[in-house]
Design an enzyme around this catalytic site. Structure first.
Site, short mmCIF file in Angstrom:
data_model
loop_
_atom_site.label_atom_id
_atom_site.label_comp_id
_atom_site.label_asym_id
_atom_site.label_seq_id
_atom_site.Cartn_x
_atom_site.Cartn_y
_atom_site.Cartn_z
N GLU A 117 0.84 -1.21 0.00
CA GLU A 117 0.00 0.00 0.00
C GLU A 117 0.87 1.26 0.00
O GLU A 117 0.51 2.26 -0.63
CB GLU A 117 -0.93 -0.02 1.21
CG GLU A 117 -2.02 -1.08 1.06
CD GLU A 117 -2.92 -1.20 2.28
OE1 GLU A 117 -4.15 -1.19 2.11
OE2 GLU A 117 -2.39 -1.29 3.40
N GLU A 137 -3.77 -10.09 3.81
CA GLU A 137 -4.52 -9.69 5.01
C GLU A 137 -5.59 -10.67 5.44
O GLU A 137 -5.95 -10.72 6.62
CB GLU A 137 -5.16 -8.30 4.79
CG GLU A 137 -4.23 -7.12 4.99
CD GLU A 137 -3.41 -6.79 3.75
OE1 GLU A 137 -2.80 -5.74 3.71
OE2 GLU A 137 -3.41 -7.62 2.81
#
Length: 261
Positions: A117, A137
């Protein structure tokens, strides 16, 4: 050359190029300290003496993302406390994406979760062929929450974004370039990023900055609105000294010397 050492970062500025190296061994996890220090490093990137920024890790790992211990601690937080801590990193990513200068991510080794990210918030991503990128995740029951859904989809499209997030698959640098996740692949991403940054130093800074802003706006708004911004940006650049210098250099068959004015 100007250097500044943090607890978890190494930041240096040399001849207009700022380098921000994650230095939080062993895996460059994005701890609360890293979050705070990245925010400080953004202030350095904003300085007028900086024309281009490079963000990188080391040869083995760019970043594995958030420290799992942070999520364990988060179980004790209220939702408001968790969102407050997340906003620190979110604002940093937004600042990287919006500042009017090129920011390059040099990706070697593992780049997953919050590390990816961070790379998504940069303008150009250069990855090693054997780099490993993805969003795992789901292994802890979460989703990519700081651009891994919202920025990612603009690069690879909704189908590929959902597939990678659903599966948690890690892909190499070559595959990442094929799907549009990275723009370039190089055996030595750090060296390639430095070459890229040095090339940017010869470009007109205001034109680069406004091009970045207009392209981001085109991504985030409708075509008509983006077109208006594009026209306004061009009108601004027509009145700069750099535009005059570019035209004069073309007439004289020489390389332009842009000053950012």
């Amino acid at each position: 050359m100007t250097d500044q050492s943090y607890e978890t970062l190494d930041v240096s500025v040399t001849d207009g190029i700022a380098t921000v190296r994650l230095a939080n061994p062993p895996v460059n996890a994005i701890s609360r300290t890293v979050r705070r220090e990245l925010a400080d490093a953004v202030d350095t990137l904003r300085e007028d003496r900086v024309r281009v920024g490079i963000i990188l890790g080391n040869a083995d790992v760019f970043s594995v993302g958030a420290d799992v211990g942070l999520f364990e601690k988060a179980q004790e937080w209220t939702t408001a406390e968790f969102r407050s801590n997340s906003r620190v990193l979110g604002r940093t990513f937004d600042a990287l994406e919006s500042m009017e200068k090129p920011i390059i991510a040099a990706i070697d080794g593992t780049c997953v979760g919050g590390g990816l990210e961070l790379a998504l918030a940069c303008d150009v991503r250069i990855a090693a062929p054997d780099a490993r990128l993805g969003f795992p995740e789901h292994n802890i029951g979460l989703i990519p929450g700081l651009g891994g859904c919202s920025r990612f989809v603009h690069l690879v499209g909704p189908g590929t974004a959902k597939d990678m997030i659903f599966s948690g698959e890690l892909i190499d640098g070559e595959r990442a370039r094929t799907i549009g996740l990275v723009e370039r692949v190089a055996d030595d991403p750090e060296s390639a990023a430095n070459d890229y940054a040095n090339d940017m130093l010869s470009r007109p800074p205001q034109a680069l900055g406004l091009a970045k802003r207009v392209v981001n706006s085109a991504r985030d708004t409708d075509t008509r609105t983006a077109g208006v911004l594009e026209s306004l940006a061009q009108s601004t650049l027509l009145k700069t000294e750099d535009h005059d210098e570019g035209v004069q250099a073309f007439r004289e068959d020489r390389d332009p010397e842009f000053t950012g004015k």
